[in-house]
Write an enzyme that holds these catalytic residues in place. Structure first.
Site, PDB file in Angstrom:
ATOM      1  N   ASP A  41       0.860  -1.183   0.000  1.00 29.24           N
ATOM      2  CA  ASP A  41       0.000   0.000   0.000  1.00 29.24           C
ATOM      3  C   ASP A  41       0.896   1.232   0.000  1.00 29.24           C
ATOM      4  O   ASP A  41       1.575   1.508   0.987  1.00 29.24           O
ATOM      5  CB  ASP A  41      -0.875  -0.037   1.264  1.00 29.24           C
ATOM      6  CG  ASP A  41      -1.954   1.029   1.255  1.00 29.24           C
ATOM      7  OD1 ASP A  41      -1.878   1.950   0.424  1.00 29.24           O
ATOM      8  OD2 ASP A  41      -2.867   0.931   2.094  1.00 29.24           O
ATOM      9  N   LEU A  42       0.927   1.927  -1.120  1.00 29.96           N
ATOM     10  CA  LEU A  42       1.784   3.104  -1.216  1.00 29.96           C
ATOM     11  C   LEU A  42       1.286   4.216  -0.285  1.00 29.96           C
ATOM     12  O   LEU A  42       0.077   4.417  -0.135  1.00 29.96           O
ATOM     13  CB  LEU A  42       1.790   3.622  -2.655  1.00 29.96           C
ATOM     14  CG  LEU A  42       2.739   3.052  -3.719  1.00 29.96           C
ATOM     15  CD1 LEU A  42       3.872   2.228  -3.131  1.00 29.96           C
ATOM     16  CD2 LEU A  42       2.024   2.365  -4.812  1.00 29.96           C
ATOM     17  N   TYR A  46      -1.084   9.747  -4.489  1.00 34.71           N
ATOM     18  CA  TYR A  46      -1.111  10.885  -5.413  1.00 34.71           C
ATOM     19  C   TYR A  46      -0.113  11.956  -4.966  1.00 34.71           C
ATOM     20  O   TYR A  46       0.556  12.581  -5.789  1.00 34.71           O
ATOM     21  CB  TYR A  46      -2.508  11.507  -5.486  1.00 34.71           C
ATOM     22  CG  TYR A  46      -3.574  10.645  -6.136  1.00 34.71           C
ATOM     23  CD1 TYR A  46      -3.298   9.378  -6.629  1.00 34.71           C
ATOM     24  CD2 TYR A  46      -4.889  11.124  -6.275  1.00 34.71           C
ATOM     25  CE1 TYR A  46      -4.286   8.604  -7.216  1.00 34.71           C
ATOM     26  CE2 TYR A  46      -5.876  10.366  -6.872  1.00 34.71           C
ATOM     27  CZ  TYR A  46      -5.588   9.102  -7.330  1.00 34.71           C
ATOM     28  OH  TYR A  46      -6.579   8.357  -7.913  1.00 34.71           O
ATOM     29  N   ARG A  78      -0.436  16.398   6.906  1.00 39.25           N
ATOM     30  CA  ARG A  78      -1.142  15.659   7.964  1.00 39.25           C
ATOM     31  C   ARG A  78      -0.718  16.124   9.339  1.00 39.25           C
ATOM     32  O   ARG A  78      -1.519  16.188  10.273  1.00 39.25           O
ATOM     33  CB  ARG A  78      -0.906  14.158   7.811  1.00 39.25           C
ATOM     34  CG  ARG A  78      -1.632  13.621   6.590  1.00 39.25           C
ATOM     35  CD  ARG A  78      -1.524  12.114   6.438  1.00 39.25           C
ATOM     36  NE  ARG A  78      -1.791  11.782   5.041  1.00 39.25           N
ATOM     37  CZ  ARG A  78      -2.057  10.563   4.600  1.00 39.25           C
ATOM     38  NH1 ARG A  78      -2.066   9.529   5.434  1.00 39.25           N
ATOM     39  NH2 ARG A  78      -2.310  10.362   3.329  1.00 39.25           N
ATOM     40  N   ASP A 133      -3.129   2.193  -5.901  1.00 40.76           N
ATOM     41  CA  ASP A 133      -2.006   2.245  -4.971  1.00 40.76           C
ATOM     42  C   ASP A 133      -1.818   0.997  -4.119  1.00 40.76           C
ATOM     43  O   ASP A 133      -1.031   1.009  -3.180  1.00 40.76           O
ATOM     44  CB  ASP A 133      -2.131   3.472  -4.071  1.00 40.76           C
ATOM     45  CG  ASP A 133      -3.272   3.345  -3.085  1.00 40.76           C
ATOM     46  OD1 ASP A 133      -4.246   2.636  -3.388  1.00 40.76           O
ATOM     47  OD2 ASP A 133      -3.189   3.951  -2.007  1.00 40.76           O
ATOM     48  N   GLU A 134      -2.528  -0.057  -4.414  1.00 36.23           N
ATOM     49  CA  GLU A 134      -2.350  -1.270  -3.634  1.00 36.23           C
ATOM     50  C   GLU A 134      -2.138  -2.478  -4.542  1.00 36.23           C
ATOM     51  O   GLU A 134      -2.680  -2.539  -5.643  1.00 36.23           O
ATOM     52  CB  GLU A 134      -3.580  -1.525  -2.749  1.00 36.23           C
ATOM     53  CG  GLU A 134      -3.779  -0.464  -1.680  1.00 36.23           C
ATOM     54  CD  GLU A 134      -4.986  -0.762  -0.801  1.00 36.23           C
ATOM     55  OE1 GLU A 134      -5.274  -1.944  -0.563  1.00 36.23           O
ATOM     56  OE2 GLU A 134      -5.638   0.201  -0.383  1.00 36.23           O
TER      57      GLU A 134
END
Length: 685
Positions: A41-42, A46, A78, A133-134
């Site tokens: 999982d990146l 994006y 974040r 992305d996974e």
DNA sequence: AAGCAATAG
DNA sequence: GGTTCTATTGCTT
């Protein structure tokens, strides 16, 4: 396994126990059934792609914006309180320095996504994509090999990254394979980082569900292994059913009715009662899921099975707006299709209607085979769904190509249909005429050629392809367009298709589309056909390039058994970052070449019923929808000169369902709902 | 097999 | 139930 009838006691415990016994049993016996599954999982995918494109963004709080929301953001953002799916205004409030990058065009993300998948596949072919992305990877065999080949002393082994629920674990006989899996996960993450510059998390477990669930335990850029004995703990840690992949909104709503809201609730609910609500298969599946049991295999996907493009908006309420939007979507889609190298056999249009109670849901779609005229067909599908005589309010349009077919050396009728060339020179119409300044109308011929000729026909000289594709300079309004007909050998059959249509039409104007334009614009357009407008050309920066192959050779379609030779690279390496540009400047105008022979008896019949003077290609339904005066005008026309147009057949009988009816009021006999070639006849005159 | 609902990221 | 832009799978017909 043993799902005997006894529905006593605790199904959950029994399930877990069963699972454990399987595992232990197989350990003793063969152990072969124990898989090692990795999940990758990146991190904020994006945002990472944008930071690679512009490294100056790395140190800044970055948000990727689609419409009015932040779909994802980097970790700097974040830290300042920005979260995924936050509205732009909320995000800016939290973090005034937030840098926003538009992310509506997915081209770069898609490309990078496929590079990651390819890289993983270079280590092991069993890779399944999940979104952009996974990726899941089944490394069971690879682990087994490494276990044997490398005379591994267990004492030399250690788990890489975290182990769920433990600070430290010794590698023993029971968990060697997972330990090796963790080493592989780390190696792959390293490879992804060094070759692509992307960081991400990984989960290592014995099935997809658990690998995915455990991969998020430590973020970002870390990995976690789940030992089988920790399964119940992991599942129990989930804060709600929404955390279980495979249990979505609808299912949760139904479960709620049964009073089930937590993972534990569902684990301990009697299976037979669950079956009553969901049926055998589904009931068993979801109860297995909440117990951490997931037998689903890692299924390599190969190239995508559909390509779609969509846009959402506050409001679209006129057919003209619909037309323009679909046109825009089709441009992007057809370019992608072109690069893909395969041919679509079906086109689907999806809309989302505004409703006060259900503002964002409710998608409705119609699809059709044989993609004759893309835009026209889209509009046809649109009318099939929406009664444009009544007010309507759409908030989304989606166009999808599916039923993709590899190359094809010209046999199938559909195939040859697409490869028809011989369209005469295209004419470009200055779209200023209809409030689309600086937009260029491309002929449908252009589009078809762009998409289907270059890759699919070896005989096609690259040069003509290029000239077609480099839009502007060479393609001024009314400038001659290279004609391919000659070399497209086999495709020329069905001359009847061409006659009338290709040569008699003065302009490449799609009739159906044309019909939708306001009267005054229709008149102006007709004038322009003789004037040759000088529309601004689109400044696409580069000419068309075939995608650099990204070693797609690896993608041996597992399921697409057929030779998918061409589609060589199905990752869309965009030769140029034209996506943005493209949105802003070109409009494709499809011309009516593609009219297909009518082979549908039903249709013929209906047509006859309509009027014996009507050409065979006139759709009775469409005809019926025209103003009375236009109808009589056309009939007059037809009696004088009988044009030789053909109409797409296909799809005749049962296209009706409940919603259909409401969308198409009268006219229950709209069997095939064939196209409106009607206006092309009109134009010819 | 086509059309669509459900699911997911 | 965020929202957006895709894409796949598996009922249902």
């Amino acid at each position: 396994m043993d799902k005997d009838e006894e529905s006593d006691g605790n199904d959950w415990d029994r399930s877990l126990e069963t699972d454990m016994m399987e595992i232990e049993g197989s350990c003793n016996a063969t152990l072969k059934s124990q898989r090692v599954v990795l999940h990758f999982d990146l991190d904020c995918f994006y945002a990472q792609v944008e930071m690679i494109r512009n490294p100056a963004l790395r140190t800044k709080p970055l948000g990727i914006q689609q419409k009015n929301i932040i779909v994802t953001c980097n970790y700097v953002a974040r830290d300042q309180g920005v979260n995924k799916l936050m509205s732009v205004s909320d995000a800016l409030e939290k973090c005034p320095q937030l840098v926003l990058v538009k992310g509506e065009d997915l081209t770069h993300y898609r490309e990078m996504s496929y590079k990651v998948t390819e890289l993983l596949m270079s280590h092991c072919p069993l890779v399944e994509r999940l979104g952009f992305d996974e990726n899941y990877m089944d490394v069971t065999e690879m682990v087994e090999r490494r276990l044997k080949e490398t005379i591994q002393e267990i004492s030399d082994l250690s788990f890489r990254g975290h182990v769920y629920g433990y600070d430290c674990v010794a590698v023993d006989r029971e968990n060697v394979r997972l330990a090796i899996g963790s080493v592989m996960a780390e190696e792959m993450r390293q490879a992804i980082y060094t070759t692509l510059g992307l960081t991400g998390c990984a989960g290592v477990a014995c099935n997809k569900l658990l690998a995915k669930l455990v991969s998020g335990s430590f973020k970002p850029n870390q990995q976690t292994t789940l030992l089988p004995q920790s399964t119940a703990e992991l599942m129990g840690s989930l804060t709600g059913l929404s955390k279980v992949p495979g249990i979505g909104y609808k299912t949760r709503e139904k479960l709620k009715v049964l009073g089930l809201v937590s993972v534990r609730d569902l684990q301990s609910f009697p299976l037979p009662d669950l079956v009553k609500e969901f049926g055998e298969g589904m009931a068993q599946r979801i109860q297995n899921l909440v117990c951490g049991v997931d037998e689903s295999p890692v299924t390599p996907a190969g190239p995508p099975q559909s390509l779609s493009d969509e846009d959402s908006f506050k409001k679209i309420s006129t057919p003209e707006e619909v037309l323009r939007k679909i046109e825009e979507l089709l441009i992007n889609l057809t370019e992608r299709m072109n690069k893909d190298g395969r041919q679509p056999n079906t086109l689907r249009l999806t809309v989302r209607r505004y409703t006060s109670t259900n503002r964002w849901f409710n998608r409705e779609s119609r699809s059709s085979d044989a993609v004759p005229q893309l835009l026209a067909l889209s509009m046809k599908l649109f009318h099939k769904m929406i009664d444009a005589h009544q007010p309507f309010h759409l908030t989304l349009l989606n166009v999808c190509f599916s039923n993709l077919q590899a190359k094809s050396s010209g046999k199938s009728s559909i195939t040859s249909f697409f490869s028809q060339k011989s369209l005469s020179a295209s004419q470009e119409v200055d779209s200023d005429l209809h409030d689309l300044p600086t937009k260029t109308l491309l002929s449908k011929a252009d589009v078809l050629h762009k998409i289907w000729t270059p890759i699919n026909h070896k005989s096609q000289p690259p040069k003509s392809v290029k000239s077609l594709i480099t839009p502007k300079s060479s393609a001024l309004p009314n400038a001659p367009v290279p004609v391919y007909s000659e070399e497209t050998n086999t495709d020329i059959k069905e001359p009847s298709l061409m006659s009338g249509v290709c040569f008699s039409l003065p302009a490449d104007v799609d009739p159906e589309v044309f019909r939708l334009l306001p009267d005054h614009i229709q008149r102006e357009l007709m004038l322009s056909f003789t004037n040759k407008g000088s529309g601004e050309v689109n400044n696409r920066p580069t000419e068309y390039l075939y995608p650099a192959e990204h070693s797609l050779s690896d993608f041996k379609q597992p399921r697409t058994t057929g030779t998918c030779e061409s589609a060589a690279s199905y990752n869309q390496s965009s030769a140029s970052n034209d996506s943005e540009l493209c949105k802003d400047h070109s409009i494709t105008h499809l011309n009516p070449e593609l009219i297909t022979p009518t082979k549908n008896p039903d249709f013929q019949q209906a047509n006859q019923a309509l009027h014996s003077d009507a050409p065979a290609n006139v759709d009775p339904y469409v005809f019926s929808q025209l103003p009375a005066d236009v109808q009589s005008e056309l009939l007059t026309e037809w009696r004088q000169q009988r044009p030789v147009l053909k109409i797409p057949s296909k799809h005749s009988s049962k296209t009706s369902n409940g919603r259909n009816k409401k969308a198409t009021p009268k006219n229950s006999q709209m069997k095939g709902a064939k196209l409106a070639v009607v206006l092309s006849v009109f134009l010819v005159s």
